[in-house]
Design a protein around this motif. Structure first.
Motif, PDB file in Angstrom:
ATOM      1  N   THR A 193     -13.346   6.918  -4.719  1.00 36.24           N
ATOM      2  CA  THR A 193     -12.645   5.745  -5.244  1.00 36.24           C
ATOM      3  C   THR A 193     -11.296   6.150  -5.830  1.00 36.24           C
ATOM      4  OG1 THR A 193     -14.734   4.627  -5.717  1.00 36.24           O
ATOM      5  CG2 THR A 193     -12.793   3.821  -6.888  1.00 36.24           C
TER       6      THR A 193
ATOM      7  N   TRP B 234       0.819  -1.205   0.000  1.00 39.13           N
ATOM      8  CA  TRP B 234       0.000   0.000   0.000  1.00 39.13           C
ATOM      9  C   TRP B 234       0.855   1.258   0.000  1.00 39.13           C
ATOM     10  CZ3 TRP B 234      -1.819   3.782   3.821  1.00 39.13           C
ATOM     11  CH2 TRP B 234      -2.951   4.498   3.381  1.00 39.13           C
TER      12      TRP B 234
ATOM     13  N   ARG C   8      -5.458  -2.124  -9.928  1.00 39.12           N
ATOM     14  CA  ARG C   8      -5.805  -1.388  -8.720  1.00 39.12           C
ATOM     15  C   ARG C   8      -7.049  -0.540  -8.923  1.00 39.12           C
ATOM     16  NH1 ARG C   8      -0.939  -3.046  -8.835  1.00 39.12           N
ATOM     17  NH2 ARG C   8       0.300  -3.449  -6.957  1.00 39.12           N
TER      18      ARG C   8
ATOM     19  N   GLN D 116     -14.331  -2.551  -4.539  1.00 40.56           N
ATOM     20  CA  GLN D 116     -14.337  -2.343  -3.094  1.00 40.56           C
ATOM     21  C   GLN D 116     -15.450  -1.400  -2.655  1.00 40.56           C
ATOM     22  OE1 GLN D 116     -13.215   0.642  -1.233  1.00 40.56           O
ATOM     23  NE2 GLN D 116     -13.685  -0.368   0.695  1.00 40.56           N
TER      24      GLN D 116
ATOM     25  N   ALA E 277      -8.784   6.796  -3.090  1.00 39.65           N
ATOM     26  CA  ALA E 277      -8.243   5.519  -2.594  1.00 39.65           C
ATOM     27  C   ALA E 277      -7.212   4.955  -3.568  1.00 39.65           C
ATOM     28  CB  ALA E 277      -9.385   4.526  -2.388  1.00 39.65           C
TER      29      ALA E 277
ATOM     30  N   ALA F 153      -3.283   4.147  -2.859  1.00 40.81           N
ATOM     31  CA  ALA F 153      -2.726   2.813  -3.112  1.00 40.81           C
ATOM     32  C   ALA F 153      -1.505   2.867  -4.017  1.00 40.81           C
ATOM     33  CB  ALA F 153      -3.797   1.909  -3.718  1.00 40.81           C
TER      34      ALA F 153
ATOM     35  N   GLU G 136     -10.351  -1.233  -6.659  1.00 46.28           N
ATOM     36  CA  GLU G 136     -10.925  -0.139  -5.876  1.00 46.28           C
ATOM     37  C   GLU G 136     -12.397   0.050  -6.231  1.00 46.28           C
ATOM     38  OE1 GLU G 136      -9.692   1.263  -3.367  1.00 46.28           O
ATOM     39  OE2 GLU G 136      -7.530   0.956  -3.523  1.00 46.28           O
TER      40      GLU G 136
ATOM     41  N   SER H 101     -15.533  -3.815   2.486  1.00 47.56           N
ATOM     42  CA  SER H 101     -14.259  -3.621   3.180  1.00 47.56           C
ATOM     43  C   SER H 101     -13.114  -3.987   2.236  1.00 47.56           C
ATOM     44  CB  SER H 101     -14.184  -4.500   4.431  1.00 47.56           C
ATOM     45  OG  SER H 101     -13.990  -5.857   4.087  1.00 47.56           O
ATOM     46  N   TRP H 102     -11.978  -3.321   2.430  1.00 46.05           N
ATOM     47  CA  TRP H 102     -10.822  -3.649   1.597  1.00 46.05           C
ATOM     48  C   TRP H 102     -10.336  -5.060   1.894  1.00 46.05           C
ATOM     49  CZ3 TRP H 102      -8.846  -2.966  -2.773  1.00 46.05           C
ATOM     50  CH2 TRP H 102      -7.544  -3.402  -3.057  1.00 46.05           C
ATOM     51  N   ARG H 103     -10.516  -5.525   3.110  1.00 48.27           N
ATOM     52  CA  ARG H 103     -10.082  -6.875   3.438  1.00 48.27           C
ATOM     53  C   ARG H 103     -10.822  -7.907   2.578  1.00 48.27           C
ATOM     54  NH1 ARG H 103     -10.072 -11.600   5.362  1.00 48.27           N
ATOM     55  NH2 ARG H 103      -8.362 -12.357   6.707  1.00 48.27           N
TER      56      ARG H 103
END
Length: 204
Positions: free
Chosen positions: A176, A39, A52, A59, A179, A183, A56, A63-65
């Protein structure tokens, strides 16, 4: 952990290795490894940026997880995010992907990824996706001292969103895109005091 009183004790956690990380990256091994190694590190190749951008978009609302855990399945389903291959996906591929339990089965996001692959290919004639995205690097990066200070959007991400929409991209809203910029290392929003702050080489 930093002893700076401006940093809330709950916002940085020092691990057994002595390294300070934000709460979200402190406990889960997968998120910790992602935070430590990926990251915010610069990505300049087309496929890397397209992957990516795609993840994103998936996502959004999740959650990003969840996305990170499914990343191997996403890569398999979307031909390792090769824009040339994904741009040729048809309705049969859309239905195939909707039946793939390994990914996020959202028709609009799947279609957007195919649309964005075609837009990525088209953008090569004008410098390419990576150059366009990086051209929106701001003059300064945030320096958040607490989680509450980490921005979720910016003038740069709003401008990038507008530019990509004009090029035919979908699911590229300002949040987005912010983010994505985090990243890719275009902005550094690692908390001041984190062991990763300033390690990308982009910002010092």
């Amino acid at each position: 952990m930093s002893t700076d009183p401006a940093i809330a004790p709950s916002d940085l956690v020092t691990g057994p290795d002595g390294l300070a990380r934000p709460v979200w990256a402190a406990a889960d091994p997968m998120l910790r490894d992602y935070y430590d190694t990926e990251w915010g590190m610069p990505v300049h190749d087309e496929r890397g940026v397209f992957e990516r951008l795609s993840l994103e978009a998936f996502q959004s609302g999740l959650s990003w997880r969840t996305i990170l855990a499914k990343r191997p399945a996403f890569r398999s389903a979307f031909a390792d995010f090769d824009p040339d291959v994904v741009a040729r996906f048809d309705e049969h591929d859309v239905e195939r992907l909707l039946g793939d339990a390994g990914i996020v089965r959202n028709r609009a996001k799947i279609r957007a990824t195919i649309t964005n692959a075609a837009a990525t290919v088209a953008l090569r004639a004008d410098g390419g996706l990576a150059d366009l995205v990086w051209s929106f690097r701001p003059d300064a990066t945030p320096a958040p001292r607490t989680a509450a200070e980490v921005p979720t959007t910016s003038d740069a991400s709003t401008a990038l969103s507008k530019a990509l929409r004009a090029r035919g991209f979908a699911f590229v809203g300002p949040t987005t895109m912010h983010a994505l910029m985090e990243a890719l290392g275009i902005v550094d929003t690692h908390l001041v005091g984190s062991h990763r702050r300033g390690t990308s080489g982009v910002w010092h």
